[in-house]
Design a protein around this motif. Structure first.
Motif, PDB file in Angstrom:
ATOM      1  N   ARG A   1       7.792 108.978  53.396  1.00 50.98           N
ATOM      2  CA  ARG A   1       8.878 109.369  52.470  1.00 50.98           C
ATOM      3  C   ARG A   1       8.265 109.622  51.094  1.00 50.98           C
ATOM      4  O   ARG A   1       7.055 109.472  50.917  1.00 50.98           O
ATOM      5  CB  ARG A   1       9.951 108.277  52.406  1.00 50.98           C
ATOM      6  N   GLY A   2       9.130 109.984  50.134  1.00 47.45           N
ATOM      7  CA  GLY A   2       8.679 110.129  48.753  1.00 47.45           C
ATOM      8  C   GLY A   2       7.561 111.154  48.602  1.00 47.45           C
ATOM      9  O   GLY A   2       7.559 112.214  49.243  1.00 47.45           O
ATOM     10  N   LEU A   3       6.604 110.849  47.750  1.00 43.78           N
ATOM     11  CA  LEU A   3       5.527 111.795  47.449  1.00 43.78           C
ATOM     12  C   LEU A   3       4.643 112.066  48.665  1.00 43.78           C
ATOM     13  O   LEU A   3       4.140 113.181  48.827  1.00 43.78           O
ATOM     14  CB  LEU A   3       4.680 111.253  46.287  1.00 43.78           C
ATOM     15  N   GLY A   4       4.437 111.052  49.502  1.00 51.41           N
ATOM     16  CA  GLY A   4       3.603 111.254  50.699  1.00 51.41           C
ATOM     17  C   GLY A   4       4.212 112.297  51.615  1.00 51.41           C
ATOM     18  O   GLY A   4       3.520 113.219  52.081  1.00 51.41           O
ATOM     19  N   LEU A   5       5.520 112.163  51.869  1.00 48.16           N
ATOM     20  CA  LEU A   5       6.226 113.151  52.696  1.00 48.16           C
ATOM     21  C   LEU A   5       6.154 114.532  52.026  1.00 48.16           C
ATOM     22  O   LEU A   5       5.922 115.550  52.687  1.00 48.16           O
ATOM     23  CB  LEU A   5       7.682 112.720  52.889  1.00 48.16           C
TER      24      LEU A   5
ATOM     25  N   ILE B   1      -1.426  99.840  55.524  1.00 48.56           N
ATOM     26  CA  ILE B   1      -2.728  99.919  54.858  1.00 48.56           C
ATOM     27  C   ILE B   1      -3.314  98.541  54.536  1.00 48.56           C
ATOM     28  O   ILE B   1      -4.506  98.437  54.258  1.00 48.56           O
ATOM     29  CB  ILE B   1      -2.691 100.789  53.574  1.00 48.56           C
ATOM     30  N   THR B   2      -2.488  97.494  54.557  1.00 49.44           N
ATOM     31  CA  THR B   2      -3.017  96.163  54.238  1.00 49.44           C
ATOM     32  C   THR B   2      -3.701  95.507  55.440  1.00 49.44           C
ATOM     33  O   THR B   2      -4.208  94.400  55.317  1.00 49.44           O
ATOM     34  CB  THR B   2      -1.909  95.227  53.715  1.00 49.44           C
ATOM     35  N   SER B   3      -3.710  96.183  56.573  1.00 51.59           N
ATOM     36  CA  SER B   3      -4.326  95.620  57.779  1.00 51.59           C
ATOM     37  C   SER B   3      -5.682  96.273  58.041  1.00 51.59           C
ATOM     38  O   SER B   3      -5.755  97.444  58.432  1.00 51.59           O
ATOM     39  CB  SER B   3      -3.402  95.835  58.989  1.00 51.59           C
TER      40      SER B   3
ATOM     41  N   THR C   1      11.598 109.511  43.078  1.00 55.66           N
ATOM     42  CA  THR C   1      11.483 108.918  44.417  1.00 55.66           C
ATOM     43  C   THR C   1      12.163 107.563  44.340  1.00 55.66           C
ATOM     44  O   THR C   1      12.669 107.174  43.281  1.00 55.66           O
ATOM     45  CB  THR C   1      10.004 108.718  44.782  1.00 55.66           C
ATOM     46  N   SER C   2      12.114 106.789  45.432  1.00 57.73           N
ATOM     47  CA  SER C   2      12.721 105.457  45.330  1.00 57.73           C
ATOM     48  C   SER C   2      11.937 104.616  44.340  1.00 57.73           C
ATOM     49  O   SER C   2      12.520 103.753  43.667  1.00 57.73           O
ATOM     50  CB  SER C   2      12.853 104.787  46.691  1.00 57.73           C
ATOM     51  N   MET C   3      10.635 104.869  44.160  1.00 56.73           N
ATOM     52  CA  MET C   3       9.872 104.133  43.144  1.00 56.73           C
ATOM     53  C   MET C   3      10.169 104.673  41.744  1.00 56.73           C
ATOM     54  O   MET C   3      10.389 103.905  40.803  1.00 56.73           O
ATOM     55  CB  MET C   3       8.365 104.218  43.401  1.00 56.73           C
TER      56      MET C   3
HETATM   57  N1  NAP Z   1       7.159 108.135  41.717  1.00 56.04           N
HETATM   58  C1  NAP Z   1       6.436 108.108  40.611  1.00 56.04           C
HETATM   59  O1  NAP Z   1       6.931 108.421  39.514  1.00 56.04           O
HETATM   60  C2  NAP Z   1       4.979 107.713  40.678  1.00 56.04           C
HETATM   61  C3  NAP Z   1       4.238 107.841  39.500  1.00 56.04           C
HETATM   62  C4  NAP Z   1       2.886 107.506  39.525  1.00 56.04           C
HETATM   63  C5  NAP Z   1       2.308 107.102  40.712  1.00 56.04           C
HETATM   64  N2  NAP Z   1       3.056 106.985  41.860  1.00 56.04           N
HETATM   65  C6  NAP Z   1       2.381 106.554  43.066  1.00 56.04           C
HETATM   66  O2  NAP Z   1       2.624 107.503  44.095  1.00 56.04           O
HETATM   67  C7  NAP Z   1       2.559 106.868  45.382  1.00 56.04           C
HETATM   68  C8  NAP Z   1       3.819 107.200  46.168  1.00 56.04           C
HETATM   69  O3  NAP Z   1       4.929 106.701  45.453  1.00 56.04           O
HETATM   70  P1  NAP Z   1       6.436 107.186  45.698  1.00 56.04           P
HETATM   71  O4  NAP Z   1       7.018 107.405  44.366  1.00 56.04           O
HETATM   72  O5  NAP Z   1       6.472 108.258  46.712  1.00 56.04           O
HETATM   73  O6  NAP Z   1       7.047 105.827  46.278  1.00 56.04           O
HETATM   74  P2  NAP Z   1       8.029 105.525  47.493  1.00 56.04           P
HETATM   75  O7  NAP Z   1       9.034 106.602  47.641  1.00 56.04           O
HETATM   76  O8  NAP Z   1       8.458 104.119  47.266  1.00 56.04           O
HETATM   77  O9  NAP Z   1       7.052 105.610  48.783  1.00 56.04           O
HETATM   78  C9  NAP Z   1       6.039 104.665  48.957  1.00 56.04           C
HETATM   79  C10 NAP Z   1       5.262 105.037  50.196  1.00 56.04           C
HETATM   80  O10 NAP Z   1       4.185 104.087  50.358  1.00 56.04           O
HETATM   81  C11 NAP Z   1       4.273 103.552  51.681  1.00 56.04           C
HETATM   82  N3  NAP Z   1       3.737 102.199  51.746  1.00 56.04           N
HETATM   83  C12 NAP Z   1       3.975 101.162  50.919  1.00 56.04           C
HETATM   84  N4  NAP Z   1       3.293 100.072  51.329  1.00 56.04           N
HETATM   85  C13 NAP Z   1       2.624 100.434  52.445  1.00 56.04           C
HETATM   86  C14 NAP Z   1       1.750  99.762  53.332  1.00 56.04           C
HETATM   87  N5  NAP Z   1       1.418  98.465  53.189  1.00 56.04           N
HETATM   88  N6  NAP Z   1       1.206 100.462  54.359  1.00 56.04           N
HETATM   89  C15 NAP Z   1       1.527 101.757  54.548  1.00 56.04           C
HETATM   90  N7  NAP Z   1       2.359 102.447  53.754  1.00 56.04           N
HETATM   91  C16 NAP Z   1       2.901 101.788  52.714  1.00 56.04           C
HETATM   92  C17 NAP Z   1       5.757 103.587  52.020  1.00 56.04           C
HETATM   93  O11 NAP Z   1       5.929 103.439  53.398  1.00 56.04           O
HETATM   94  P3  NAP Z   1       7.271 102.760  54.044  1.00 56.04           P
HETATM   95  O12 NAP Z   1       8.250 103.887  54.246  1.00 56.04           O
HETATM   96  O13 NAP Z   1       6.782 102.156  55.316  1.00 56.04           O
HETATM   97  O14 NAP Z   1       7.759 101.724  53.066  1.00 56.04           O
HETATM   98  C18 NAP Z   1       6.114 104.973  51.472  1.00 56.04           C
HETATM   99  O15 NAP Z   1       5.679 105.982  52.355  1.00 56.04           O
HETATM  100  C19 NAP Z   1       2.376 105.370  45.098  1.00 56.04           C
HETATM  101  O16 NAP Z   1       0.995 105.041  45.194  1.00 56.04           O
HETATM  102  C20 NAP Z   1       2.858 105.234  43.657  1.00 56.04           C
HETATM  103  O17 NAP Z   1       2.294 104.115  43.013  1.00 56.04           O
HETATM  104  C21 NAP Z   1       4.387 107.289  41.848  1.00 56.04           C
END
Ligand code: NAP
Length: 227
Positions: free
Chosen positions: A11-15, A57-59, A184-186
């Protein structure tokens, strides 16, 4: 045709990164910790260009098992995206130790462990990108907000530089990337950027820095950020 391995695509940025690279004609393999209906749908529509794997990723054992499953496969781009937020706005004395441990394990230690495990699958001249944050920049930390999260990304940045020093002979380009502040949710609903704008910029930056070698801390507009 280029092949990307994107860690944390549920989801989020990865998706978004998965979608963007498919749209650019890449083959993509992505990992999910939690089953993602969006990834399932994308995979069905991808004409065989999207493969799904599972990884927390923590495993360390799960990362090794993934590497074993990928034996003989190589990727032009390895992108470590997964990350979490914890303790935002809280007094450090009130954040539970378990939350602090999970934050640093997920954001700083695990991306490097996974990259070390999977680096053998990255083609010479390829790229390894880590999703950092501008909040990980020590040099620009004047407001101190989100201090635990930003410390976890500063730790990641330090470990990225050590990773790059260890792998200097491999001829890969290593990036620490800031995607912007994204809805995103973050990032939350009021963040200024949508996912599409962010991942387009991240993918453009990857393309612009392809083959450059060395390491850089850059944002989604390919602007250098002070470490
Ligand atoms: N959004 C922003 O404004 C922003 C800004 C700067 C940097 N970032 C960075 O961008 C990246 C993506 O953030 P996002 O905004 O897309 O957040 P997000 O929507 O909360 O998505 C987080 C993603 O990380 C995965 N994840 C978390 N813990 C994990 C684990 N232990 N093993 C495998 N996957 C795990 C989640 O998987 P699940 O679906 O399984 O939970 C989800 O796919 C992060 O590294 C974040 O710190 C985001």
């Amino acid at each position: 045709m280029r092949h990307a391995l994107i860690i944390g695509g549920s989801r989020g940025l990865g998706l978004g990164l998965v979608r963007e690279h498919l749209a650019r004609g890449w083959h993509v393999t992505t990992t999910q910790r939690t089953a993602s209906a969006d990834l399932d749908a994308l995979s069905r529509e991808s004409g065989g260009r999207l493969a799904l794997e599972t990884l927390d990723i923590t495993s360390v054992p799960q990362a090794q098992a993934l590497s074993d499953r990928l034996a003989g496969r190589s990727f032009d781009l390895l992108f470590l995206n997964a990350g979490i937020m914890a303790g935002r706005g809280a007094d450090l004395r009130q954040v539970p130790d378990d939350d602090i441990q999970a934050l640093f394990l997920t954001n700083a230690i695990s991306p490097i462990r996974v990259a070390d495990t999977l680096a053998r699958h990255v083609t010479p001249g390829g790229m390894i990108a880590f999703m950092s944050s501008i909040l990980g920049s020590i040099g620009t930390n004047d407001d101190g907000r989100a201090e635990l999260y930003r410390a976890s990304k500063a730790a990641l940045n330090s470990l990225i530089r050590s990773f790059r020093a260890r792998h200097a002979a491999a001829g890969i380009t290593v990036l620490a990337m800031h995607p912007g502040v994204v809805r995103t949710s973050m990032g939350g609903p009021t963040a200024p950027l949508d996912i599409e704008t962010s991942v387009r910029g991240v993918a453009d930056t990857i393309a612009a820095r392809w083959g450059a070698g060395g390491q850089a801390f850059v944002d989604y507009r390919n602007q250098i950020i002070p470490w």
